[in-house]
Enzyme design. Structure first.
Site, PDB file in Angstrom:
ATOM      1  N   SER A  96       0.856  -1.189   0.000  1.00  0.00           N
ATOM      2  CA  SER A  96       0.000   0.000   0.000  1.00  0.00           C
ATOM      3  C   SER A  96       0.885   1.229   0.000  1.00  0.00           C
ATOM      4  O   SER A  96       2.111   1.132   0.057  1.00  0.00           O
ATOM      5  CB  SER A  96      -0.908   0.011   1.233  1.00  0.00           C
ATOM      6  OG  SER A  96      -0.120   0.115   2.413  1.00  0.00           O
ATOM      7  N   LYS A  97       0.260   2.403  -0.059  1.00  0.00           N
ATOM      8  CA  LYS A  97       1.046   3.640  -0.110  1.00  0.00           C
ATOM      9  C   LYS A  97       1.940   3.801   1.118  1.00  0.00           C
ATOM     10  O   LYS A  97       3.042   4.336   1.032  1.00  0.00           O
ATOM     11  CB  LYS A  97       0.124   4.846  -0.247  1.00  0.00           C
ATOM     12  CG  LYS A  97      -0.495   4.979  -1.626  1.00  0.00           C
ATOM     13  CD  LYS A  97      -1.293   6.263  -1.768  1.00  0.00           C
ATOM     14  CE  LYS A  97      -1.849   6.383  -3.188  1.00  0.00           C
ATOM     15  NZ  LYS A  97      -2.619   7.636  -3.369  1.00  0.00           N
ATOM     16  N   ARG A  98       1.476   3.296   2.252  1.00  0.00           N
ATOM     17  CA  ARG A  98       2.313   3.441   3.447  1.00  0.00           C
ATOM     18  C   ARG A  98       3.549   2.550   3.373  1.00  0.00           C
ATOM     19  O   ARG A  98       4.530   2.780   4.075  1.00  0.00           O
ATOM     20  CB  ARG A  98       1.502   3.134   4.708  1.00  0.00           C
ATOM     21  CG  ARG A  98       1.090   1.681   4.851  1.00  0.00           C
ATOM     22  CD  ARG A  98       0.154   1.495   6.046  1.00  0.00           C
ATOM     23  NE  ARG A  98      -0.335   0.142   6.152  1.00  0.00           N
ATOM     24  CZ  ARG A  98       0.316  -0.826   6.778  1.00  0.00           C
ATOM     25  NH1 ARG A  98       1.472  -0.582   7.340  1.00  0.00           N
ATOM     26  NH2 ARG A  98      -0.201  -2.042   6.844  1.00  0.00           N
ATOM     27  N   HIS A  99       3.520   1.531   2.538  1.00  0.00           N
ATOM     28  CA  HIS A  99       4.673   0.659   2.354  1.00  0.00           C
ATOM     29  C   HIS A  99       5.631   1.190   1.302  1.00  0.00           C
ATOM     30  O   HIS A  99       6.803   0.851   1.285  1.00  0.00           O
ATOM     31  CB  HIS A  99       4.229  -0.748   1.905  1.00  0.00           C
ATOM     32  CG  HIS A  99       3.475  -1.520   2.937  1.00  0.00           C
ATOM     33  ND1 HIS A  99       2.239  -2.086   2.694  1.00  0.00           N
ATOM     34  CD2 HIS A  99       3.781  -1.818   4.213  1.00  0.00           C
ATOM     35  CE1 HIS A  99       1.831  -2.712   3.780  1.00  0.00           C
ATOM     36  NE2 HIS A  99       2.734  -2.557   4.717  1.00  0.00           N
TER      37      HIS A  99
END
Length: 467
Positions: free
Chosen positions: A241-244
């Site tokens: 995901s974007k946080r990754h």
């Protein structure tokens, strides 16, 4: 294999080129380029409502930054709609497809009844073997007449043989009721017409392969070699995901990673060559093979990415690094390097690139070359300019005025100056760093002095001595 290898990358222009797509493109590029084959690019823009020119350009820009050049013109899938339609009509004529007049309401009613009865909701059209004499004057879709007995075996270079029972596959729609072709048909027709020999893509397309093979068989076309690669997960093992780090490729350029480091890291995400972690493009092209792709999802790791990027910056050609630095500045909206400042940075590159993992880190090390008088100093360097240090800087000036401007000479002068004052060179180095760069962490004092030259060095020292 005597046949020329042809691979393709076929993104949908509905958003940025994400990291998983970039890796797919890289794998296809490596496989084709390493074997003297062709690497083609197709934009799958059949979803006209969601496809945008901006997204297409972002894909092209991302591939250009990564250095993934393609052969021939970019193919637009939407432009081939008539060809896709014609193939469906040919399948209709040869008995491998049929007209289905079932309405959406009828299909949903069938599925509701199947759910209530606890039976399969896979729709079986009553029009599959209907007499054309019974056809109503009504809209219809064209469906593939898929085999209902036996099994379809996907011989996959990564996943191994994957068997899917044919009674689990429906008669998929080829043409909608308005005559437009569906994506699943368009993919097969385009791959065939483009001469694609190897389809290397994410394993989320694995089930599609079984259905697409039915079209190949119906048309009597050669089925390509399949290689479905696992997706990329975050460090915690969950879907990326974007946080990754599931950012657009252009974001990685703006963060300041070098393209060579990104290629190295992306290649390592799901593929291996022994224990090799760091390798050049030439080595990747020589080593890359489908047999090295693992079956498990890869995990994205920023620390490993940064480590590899630092090693690639360290070995990069200085002129090429300057060009990539220019591109980084442009991508981040920063002023271009020009004139004397550019010359200083270019001259400094051999020692700037040591231990810099990103271009922002490299630029921070180059601060002395970028700065102009009056030098702004950070808190730590300003604190080093006490009364004693400023006195030393003032006393040092005549010694430097008479020195020949070579590294050996400068080392001799500065070390001799420190020794004469019964102090270590480190005590003198701190105020010199403050004077020359306004920073406490800098390249070698001698390197900075050589790059800045006698006049600028003396001017900065005099400025600091009077601070």
């Amino acid at each position: 294999m005597s046949e020329q290898i042809v691979t393709r990358f076929a993104p949908s222009p509905t958003g940025y080129l994400h990291i998983g797509g970039a890796r797919t493109a890289l794998f296809n590029w490596l496989y084709a380029r390493g074997r003297g084959g062709k690497f083609l690019l197709r934009i799958e823009d059949t979803d006209r409502a969601r496809s945008t020119p901006e997204a297409t350009q972002a894909i092209l820009d991302g591939m250009a930054w990564l250095g993934l050049d393609h052969d021939g013109d970019v193919v637009s899938q939407a432009a081939g709609a008539q060809r896709h339609h014609d193939v469906a009509m040919e399948m209709l004529a040869n008995g491998h497809a049929y007209k289905c007049f079932a309405t959406q309401d009828e299909i949903e009613a069938f599925r509701e009844a199947a759910r209530a009865a606890g039976t399969s909701t896979l729709f079986r059209s009553p029009w599959r073997d209907a007499d054309p004499a019974t056809f109503p004057d009504a809209p219809f879709v064209v469906r593939l007449k898929a085999p209902q007995d036996g099994a379809t075996v996907i011989a996959d270079e990564v996943q191994g043989d994957v068997t899917i029972r044919n009674d689990q596959l429906d008669d998929m729609v080829l043409l909608r009721s308005d005559g437009t072709p569906v994506y699943m048909l368009a993919v097969v027709v385009d791959d065939h017409d483009m001469g694609v020999t190897h389809v290397i893509r994410g394993d989320d397309h694995l089930n599609n392969a079984a259905r697409q093979m039915q079209i190949y068989h119906a048309m009597g076309w050669d089925v390509p070699v399949w290689a479905h690669i696992p997706l990329i997960h975050g460090p915690d093992g969950k879907k990326l995901s974007k946080r990754h780090g599931a950012l657009g490729v252009e974001e990685y350029q703006r963060i300041g990673y070098p393209a060579a480091g990104m290629r190295n890291y992306l290649a390592k995400l799901g593929w291996s060559h022994g224990d090799d972690e760091f390798f050049t493009d030439a080595q990747a092209l020589e080593w890359f093979d489908l047999s090295g792709i693992g079956k498990s999802a890869a995990r994205f790791d920023f620390k490993k990415l940064e480590n590899l990027c630092g090693r690639h910056i360290a070995i990069a050609d200085d002129a090429a690094l300057m060009q990539e630095l220019d591109a980084f500045l442009a991508a981040t909206g920063q002023p271009a390097l020009a004139g004397e400042v550019r010359d200083r940075v270019s001259t400094s590159m051999p020692f700037l690139k040591e231990r810099a993992k990103t271009f922002p880190e490299l630029l921070e090390k180059a601060h002395f070359a970028l700065a102009s008088r009056p030098i702004e100093r950070d808190e730590k360097s300003a604190a080093s300019l006490d009364v004693q240090s400023r006195t030393w800087l003032a006393e040092l000036t005549p010694h430097l005025q008479n020195a020949s401007w070579s590294r050996d000479e400068l080392e001799g002068v500065l070390n001799g100056f420190a020794e004469a004052r019964e102090t270590k060179f480190g005590k003198l180095a701190a105020p010199l760093r403050a004077a020359l760069a306004g920073r406490s962490a800098t390249p070698s004092v001698f390197d900075m002095m050589i790059v800045l030259g006698r006049d600028e060095t003396l001017a900065r020292i005099a400025e600091a001595a009077n601070a």
